[in-house]
Write a protein that holds these residues in place. Sequence first.
Motif: not given
Length: 267
Positions: A7-10, A49-54, A70-72, A77-82
């Motif tokens: 999902l885009g994370l390093s 990861i703050e910029q990813y709002n995680l 929270e994981p959900a 948020r990661l899915l929406e970014d993708k």
Amino acid sequence: MASLRDLGLSEYEARAYRALLNTGPTTAKELSRASDVPMGRIYDVLNSIEQYNLVRSQTASRPKKYVAVEPATALDRLLEDKRRELEEKADQYQSIVDELSEELDAAEPVEEQFWTAAVGQEETTDLLLERLTAADRHIIMVASTQSPQFDVSEVGEEIVEHLEEALERGVEIDVLLTREMVESFSEEVGRRYRERLSGDPDFKVRTSENVTGTFNLIDDVECVIQVPNPLGSGETFAMIDLKDPEFATNVYDEFKPTWDGAEPLSF
């Protein structure tokens, strides 16, 4: 196996987020130890990861503390970014296609005869769709037997979409059918053509009992002829695409009197 990297994370970002889920609110130094992310990289990773709002941070504390979202919520948020990235990529590719469509002009049609053929349901459909896309001025569709243009399957839907696009390009479409064939259409076929095509003044349908064969005439220079399955399965066996202005003219000369004497039809 699925990974946050998908999902885009390093690797470091994924390690830091997973470690935060286990540690709860923690400092960068503590997170570095828990995640095995080097201390020299931990602040860059947390900022990312703050910029990813995680993650959320508690700036009032000294030292600053971080807590995982929270994981959900994080996964959404990661899915929406993708999705946003894919939409942007699709727009970029569409712009490239639009630009190349203007740049890549096909050569002037040659006067000599050229033909090709496709065998099998999928191949014949691809050939027909390709030739409908190539039409600039006029499409003539003649059908005396069941044809992919007039079925309710995915194939028929694709052809309707290509005909809609042709009408939008200013292409005139004339359809000549036998009355028997029209009567065999399902209600769904009639509804689809009535709602999506028949309202356009450049789309005309007529019926005649003097129709033989099933073919398409493209821009008066190209004839796409349907070859029925010799075993009578109802499927198209092959499609022959013949580019020959003289032959196409002869076909049109045979078609025109029948068209002029045919009865207009509204789906």
